[in-house]
Design an enzyme around this catalytic site. Structure first.
Site, short mmCIF file in Angstrom:
data_model
loop_
_atom_site.label_atom_id
_atom_site.label_comp_id
_atom_site.label_asym_id
_atom_site.label_seq_id
_atom_site.Cartn_x
_atom_site.Cartn_y
_atom_site.Cartn_z
N HIS A 125 0.80 -1.23 0.00
CA HIS A 125 0.00 0.00 0.00
C HIS A 125 0.83 1.28 0.00
O HIS A 125 0.30 2.36 -0.20
CB HIS A 125 -0.92 0.02 1.22
CG HIS A 125 -0.21 0.34 2.50
ND1 HIS A 125 0.57 -0.57 3.16
CD2 HIS A 125 -0.13 1.49 3.22
CE1 HIS A 125 1.09 -0.01 4.23
NE2 HIS A 125 0.69 1.24 4.31
C1 UD1 Z 1 -1.87 5.61 5.56
C2 UD1 Z 1 -0.57 6.12 6.17
C3 UD1 Z 1 0.45 4.99 6.19
C4 UD1 Z 1 -0.09 3.78 6.91
C5 UD1 Z 1 -1.43 3.38 6.31
C6 UD1 Z 1 -2.04 2.28 7.14
C7 UD1 Z 1 -0.08 8.50 5.80
C8 UD1 Z 1 0.77 9.46 5.05
N1 UD1 Z 1 -0.01 7.21 5.39
O1 UD1 Z 1 -1.58 5.23 4.23
O2 UD1 Z 1 1.61 5.42 6.87
O3 UD1 Z 1 0.82 2.71 6.77
O4 UD1 Z 1 -2.33 4.51 6.33
O5 UD1 Z 1 -2.96 1.56 6.43
O6 UD1 Z 1 -0.77 8.88 6.70
N2 UD1 Z 1 -8.56 5.29 0.55
C9 UD1 Z 1 -9.79 4.71 0.36
N3 UD1 Z 1 -10.51 4.39 1.47
C10 UD1 Z 1 -10.09 4.62 2.73
C11 UD1 Z 1 -8.83 5.23 2.90
C12 UD1 Z 1 -8.08 5.55 1.81
O7 UD1 Z 1 -10.22 4.47 -0.77
O8 UD1 Z 1 -10.80 4.29 3.69
C13 UD1 Z 1 -7.76 5.60 -0.64
C14 UD1 Z 1 -7.92 7.05 -1.10
O9 UD1 Z 1 -7.85 7.07 -2.49
C15 UD1 Z 1 -6.69 7.72 -0.54
C16 UD1 Z 1 -5.66 6.62 -0.59
O10 UD1 Z 1 -6.38 5.42 -0.33
O11 UD1 Z 1 -6.30 8.86 -1.26
C17 UD1 Z 1 -4.54 6.76 0.44
O12 UD1 Z 1 -5.09 6.88 1.76
P1 UD1 Z 1 -4.31 7.64 2.91
O13 UD1 Z 1 -5.10 7.59 4.14
O14 UD1 Z 1 -3.88 8.99 2.43
O15 UD1 Z 1 -2.96 6.82 3.04
P2 UD1 Z 1 -2.72 5.25 3.17
O16 UD1 Z 1 -2.09 4.77 1.90
O17 UD1 Z 1 -3.93 4.55 3.63
#
Ligand code: UD1
Length: 368
Positions: free
Chosen positions: A205
């Site tokens: 991820h």
């Molecule tokens: C985040 C953390 C990472 C951690 C991970 C745990 C940061 C910078 N990164 O990464 O350190 O290891 O969480 O899982 O804080 N999205 C969805 N549904 C959700 C959440 C996210 O579709 O419920 C998608 C969205 O397109 C979003 C992307 O995933 O833009 C990334 O989500 P984000 O929360 O920014 O970072 P993670 O990759 O989940």
């Protein structure tokens, strides 16, 4: 009555760790739980509330996704409002996400002491988002709860101003409590009975891999060519990245949604090998005795590598190195090689956090 402690979290692994922290801290006084809503999909969010009996959060900030600046800024504003409306004596943050950074900053700027759980982890990549987050949070924290002696030493070297305590890893507390509840792997959606215990369980991820189509394509290509079944529980971000880069995992890889906490434990425990870029999975594999290959240039969980439980393979070298790393890991396991599992303590980390917090708050109150 004012809240004594505010416990902030917002992503999948933080909800999991908050489950044991909330319970341990409840013995000290009122605890206000604040979920930023950084994760919101059922598979990353509600399923963990349901499985780990955390109870609904006292405040839900509902910030969702966004660019780093937007997400961090939105959480910062929302956390500031929350701290203003319900001023705690101590704000506790966990890990290294944008939620961790924003909530710690909001509290520190309101002159509310901050405690950081999982302090002192360090990567070589200084500009990785999580590294920026954890260094900033450690710099403004009053209490730093480190999972290992290496993390303690890193904080000492940096001369942080807060008090450093080696408490172990709260993620291990959660695992010890719930490992027996893990369902039979054959009952989990996405698992095929023909695999037995011969499959590779995969999660990927991180931005450093997923947001680079050529790296992602290289890793998926290497996974497709493995001689074992591949079970890939893909984060929504990874699903979108595969789609937008036109990368098709093909029939060699069984892709499913992220698993719930207890299903994840079962999938890891019965796998021949875990391939991941998640810090949580690296430790769960280590504790459950399943060899791991970490698809990154480095890991913060260096002890797992030193103990022979984990091998680091850079994504660009996956074609060349992943098959042999997996082969060696499986051979080690078949040869009965086991590793010491106490690099991050023997459990009870959340209880130690609570004891130290109780002592710190007690002495604060006495000194007023
Ligand atoms: C985040 C953390 C990472 C951690 C991970 C745990 C940061 C910078 N990164 O990464 O350190 O290891 O969480 O899982 O804080 N999205 C969805 N549904 C959700 C959440 C996210 O579709 O419920 C998608 C969205 O397109 C979003 C992307 O995933 O833009 C990334 O989500 P984000 O929360 O920014 O970072 P993670 O990759 O989940």
């Amino acid at each position: 009555m004012p809240s004594l402690i505010s416990l902030f979290f917002g992503t999948r692994p933080q909800i999991i760790k908050a489950s044991v922290l909330r319970e341990a801290l409840a013995g000290i006084g009122p605890v206000m739980t604040v979920d930023t809503g950084q994760h919101y999909d059922f598979a990353l969010h509600q399923v963990h509330y349901d499985q780990l009996s955390i109870g609904p959060p006292d405040a839900f900030l509902g910030v969702g996704s966004g660019s780093h600046a937007r997400q961090t800024g939105t959480i910062l504003e929302a956390a500031e409002r929350c701290l203003h409306d319900h001023p705690p004596t101590l704000a506790i943050v966990i890990g290294d996400t944008n939620s961790t950074l924003a909530c710690a900053l909001a509290a520190a700027k309101a002159r509310i002491p901050v405690a950081h759980v999982e302090a002192g982890l360090r990567a070589v990549d200084f500009l990785m988002a999580e590294e920026i987050n954890r260094r900033c949070v450690d710099a403004v924290s009053t209490l730093l709860f480190a999972p290992s002696i290496r993390a303690v030493r890193a904080l000492e070297r940096e001369g942080v101003r807060g008090e450093i305590h080696q408490v172990g890893d709260v993620a291990y507390d959660v695992l010890l409590r719930h490992a027996e509840r893990a369902p039979a792997v054959r009952t989990i959606r996405g698992y095929s009975p023909s695999w037995g215990e011969d499959y590779v369980f995969v999660t990927l991820h991180r931005a450093e891999l997923v947001d680079h189509p050529s790296r992602l394509a290289t890793v998926v290509g290497a996974l497709r060519r493995l001689e074992r079944p591949v079970w890939f529980a893909a984060h929504p971000r990874t699903h979108s990245a595969l789609e937008s880069a036109g990368i098709t995992p093909g029939c060699e890889i069984a892709v499913c949604e992220p698993l719930g906490y207890v299903e994840g434990l079962a999938a890891v425990r019965h796998a021949a090998v875990v391939v991941t870029d998640s810090g949580g999975l690296q430790r769960e594999a280590y504790w459950l005795g399943t060899p791991c290959v970490t698809m990154r240039n480095e890991t913060e969980w260096v002890e797992t590598v030193e103990l022979g439980a984990n091998r680091v393979v850079p994504p660009e070298r996956a074609e060349l190195e992943l098959p042999s790393a997996i082969r060696r890991a499986v051979q080690d396991r078949a040869g009965g090689r086991a590793w010491d599992r106490t690099a991050y303590g023997g459990g009870g980390a959340a209880g130690r956090v609570a004891e130290i917090v109780a002592a710190a708050l007690g002495s604060d109150r006495r000194s007023r």
